[in-house]
Design an enzyme around this catalytic site. Sequence first.
Site, mmCIF file in Angstrom:
data_model
loop_
_atom_site.group_PDB
_atom_site.id
_atom_site.type_symbol
_atom_site.label_atom_id
_atom_site.label_comp_id
_atom_site.label_asym_id
_atom_site.label_seq_id
_atom_site.Cartn_x
_atom_site.Cartn_y
_atom_site.Cartn_z
ATOM 1 N N HIS A 252 99.146 65.392 0.984
ATOM 2 C CA HIS A 252 99.463 64.716 -0.270
ATOM 3 C C HIS A 252 100.954 64.871 -0.608
ATOM 4 O O HIS A 252 101.653 63.901 -0.906
ATOM 5 C CB HIS A 252 98.616 65.283 -1.415
ATOM 6 C CG HIS A 252 98.899 64.642 -2.741
ATOM 7 N ND1 HIS A 252 98.079 63.688 -3.298
ATOM 8 C CD2 HIS A 252 99.942 64.788 -3.595
ATOM 9 C CE1 HIS A 252 98.618 63.262 -4.435
ATOM 10 N NE2 HIS A 252 99.740 63.943 -4.651
ATOM 11 N N GLU A 256 104.105 61.961 -0.284
ATOM 12 C CA GLU A 256 104.917 61.528 -1.433
ATOM 13 C C GLU A 256 106.409 61.732 -1.161
ATOM 14 O O GLU A 256 107.231 60.882 -1.486
ATOM 15 C CB GLU A 256 104.522 62.307 -2.706
ATOM 16 C CG GLU A 256 103.130 61.971 -3.257
ATOM 17 C CD GLU A 256 102.983 60.508 -3.683
ATOM 18 O OE1 GLU A 256 103.989 59.855 -3.986
ATOM 19 O OE2 GLU A 256 101.833 60.014 -3.694
ATOM 20 N N LYS A 259 107.686 59.245 1.520
ATOM 21 C CA LYS A 259 107.770 57.916 0.894
ATOM 22 C C LYS A 259 109.084 57.805 0.097
ATOM 23 O O LYS A 259 109.817 56.827 0.206
ATOM 24 C CB LYS A 259 106.572 57.756 -0.053
ATOM 25 C CG LYS A 259 105.948 56.399 -0.088
ATOM 26 C CD LYS A 259 104.489 56.404 -0.547
ATOM 27 C CE LYS A 259 104.076 57.305 -1.649
ATOM 28 N NZ LYS A 259 104.265 56.847 -3.016
ATOM 29 N N ASN A 260 109.369 58.832 -0.702
ATOM 30 C CA ASN A 260 110.599 58.814 -1.511
ATOM 31 C C ASN A 260 111.836 58.736 -0.617
ATOM 32 O O ASN A 260 112.772 57.985 -0.892
ATOM 33 C CB ASN A 260 110.694 60.078 -2.376
ATOM 34 C CG ASN A 260 109.775 60.011 -3.585
ATOM 35 O OD1 ASN A 260 109.203 58.968 -3.879
ATOM 36 N ND2 ASN A 260 109.628 61.130 -4.274
HETATM 37 N N1 LIG Z 1 114.578 61.390 -1.762
HETATM 38 C C1 LIG Z 1 115.005 60.753 -2.852
HETATM 39 N N2 LIG Z 1 116.189 60.096 -2.874
HETATM 40 C C2 LIG Z 1 116.630 59.461 -3.970
HETATM 41 N N3 LIG Z 1 115.949 59.408 -5.143
HETATM 42 C C3 LIG Z 1 114.762 60.032 -5.190
HETATM 43 C C4 LIG Z 1 114.224 60.747 -4.067
HETATM 44 N N4 LIG Z 1 113.046 61.286 -4.430
HETATM 45 C C5 LIG Z 1 112.853 60.916 -5.708
HETATM 46 N N5 LIG Z 1 113.861 60.170 -6.173
HETATM 47 C C6 LIG Z 1 113.998 59.599 -7.536
HETATM 48 O O1 LIG Z 1 113.049 60.211 -8.379
HETATM 49 C C7 LIG Z 1 112.218 59.209 -8.988
HETATM 50 C C8 LIG Z 1 110.844 59.800 -9.230
HETATM 51 O O2 LIG Z 1 110.171 60.017 -7.978
HETATM 52 P P1 LIG Z 1 108.576 59.926 -7.958
HETATM 53 O O3 LIG Z 1 108.124 60.078 -6.569
HETATM 54 O O4 LIG Z 1 108.028 60.877 -8.975
HETATM 55 O O5 LIG Z 1 108.269 58.461 -8.528
HETATM 56 P P2 LIG Z 1 108.415 57.072 -7.776
HETATM 57 O O6 LIG Z 1 108.763 57.303 -6.349
HETATM 58 O O7 LIG Z 1 109.362 56.227 -8.546
HETATM 59 O O8 LIG Z 1 106.970 56.469 -7.934
HETATM 60 P P3 LIG Z 1 105.580 56.995 -7.243
HETATM 61 O O9 LIG Z 1 104.914 57.852 -8.274
HETATM 62 O O10 LIG Z 1 104.838 55.731 -6.967
HETATM 63 O O11 LIG Z 1 105.966 57.781 -6.041
HETATM 64 C C9 LIG Z 1 112.255 58.035 -8.049
HETATM 65 O O12 LIG Z 1 111.998 56.802 -8.705
HETATM 66 C C10 LIG Z 1 113.703 58.105 -7.532
HETATM 67 O O13 LIG Z 1 114.587 57.501 -8.441
HETATM 68 MG MG LIG Z 2 107.592 58.556 -5.169
#
Ligand SMILES: Nc1ncnc2c1ncn2[C@@H]1O[C@H](COP(=O)(O)OP(=O)(O)OP(=O)(O)O)[C@@H](O)[C@H]1O
Ligand SMILES: [Mg+2]
Length: 390
Positions: A252, A256, A259-260
């Site tokens: 999990h 995540e 993906k980020n």
């Molecule tokens: N590796 C990364 N590089 C750049 N920005 C990041 C990275 N990881 C997170 N972020 C920033 O943090 C925010 C929050 O991340 P989070 O995974 O909680 O939400 P998300 O990716 O927008 O949506 P989801 O909940 O669908 O994953 C992202 O929208 C992004 O702006």
């Molecule tokens: Mg995310």
Amino acid sequence: MAVSLTRRSIGWQRWNRFGPIRTLYTDLDFVPEKLSEDVKIHSARSQTTLTMNQLLQLKGVPFAQFLHKELPVRLARRVVELENLPYGLSAMPSVQKVHSWYESTFEELRSTPLPSNANDTERFKVALEKVLTRHNDVVPTLAKGLIELKKTLGVSEEKIVDRCPFLQDFLDRFFLARIGIRTLIGQYVAVHSDRPGFIGLFEKDCKVRSVIEYAADDAGLICSRQYGVRPEVVIKGTLDLHLTYMPGHIHHICFELIKNSMRAIVENPKFKSQGVFPAVEIVIAEGEDDIAIKISDQGGGIPRNDMRKIFGYAYTTVKDPPDITSGTSQPQLAGLTHVPMAGYGYGLPLSRIYSHVFGGDLIILSMHGYGTDAYLYLNKLHQSTEIVPR
Ligand SMILES: Nc1ncnc2c1ncn2[C@@H]1O[C@H](COP(=O)(O)OP(=O)(O)OP(=O)(O)O)[C@@H](O)[C@H]1O
Ligand SMILES: [Mg+2]
């Protein structure tokens, strides 16, 4: 089912730009009058936490009896908490729905006789499987509650959470409690299903590298679907590391984080124009007491100003976020076709909660203009005790 908090003045009050926040409960000393006597009694009892080792040894009648006593205590605390949310969040239809699930499960368990033989433990398992299904959609449903509140107050849900630290704490506590309850129930159901190589949810010889590879494949599939390309994932370090752990939790979190990273890399204008993307680099390390997984990317990083927001619920930089309420937040249940690349703003906060369950942690460091490093720590020692919120 929500009880007006203004009926009695307790705890402490906060004021912010939305106006007065209704009285907040700082602990569970007080519970509203409408709650059943049984919920009140159970919510005041202490929770019992287990070490990973103790959990791994539980089976049969003793396990059923432990859950029969413990689950009502944990559920009652959540019922009380759901009644006492600020801004009138408790009155939102979706929050009331979640409340009704917790209350029904509490009542069902309380009306179940204490399991005392093999037949009872089997019946108990069937009942608990139903509980797992009933509570599947708690995360998107609570998220919907925030959206309903946003409409009522006329501000974004991200801002609601950002400006009210109590809400962030509540969601952290609530989801930590939820994962704890689901781990206990899931363990009971799984341990009585005898899957080879597993003790319940725990894989005896969990190969960390394989779990990460699965997570990378899943994230890569979604990335290709969204952008038509997927950065490579390179895994280094202690590649043969294996331990007894829940692969589901590692998957999990890594899913995540990868993906980020993939999103950041593919959306980085530096690489977009050339169509050549640097890899996501993952290092696995084994310490004496814990394991660490570092996930690094050159996606451009996160501005320092935004760092305090990234663990906030509903915080996302996706311009046109998908509707979290249109599906379940659990990829393993929904299938990957329903999981968007990003946009819910629940990926990081929930991953950190998953890491906390057995005393681990998740830390994000960024160099804006270059990239991001995510450090995931997981406790190796089976003496590590489950962490539960108050
Ligand atoms: N590796 C990364 N590089 C750049 N920005 C990041 C990275 N990881 C997170 N972020 C920033 O943090 C925010 C929050 O991340 P989070 O995974 O909680 O939400 P998300 O990716 O927008 O949506 P989801 O909940 O669908 O994953 C992202 O929208 C992004 O702006
Ligand atoms: Mg995310």
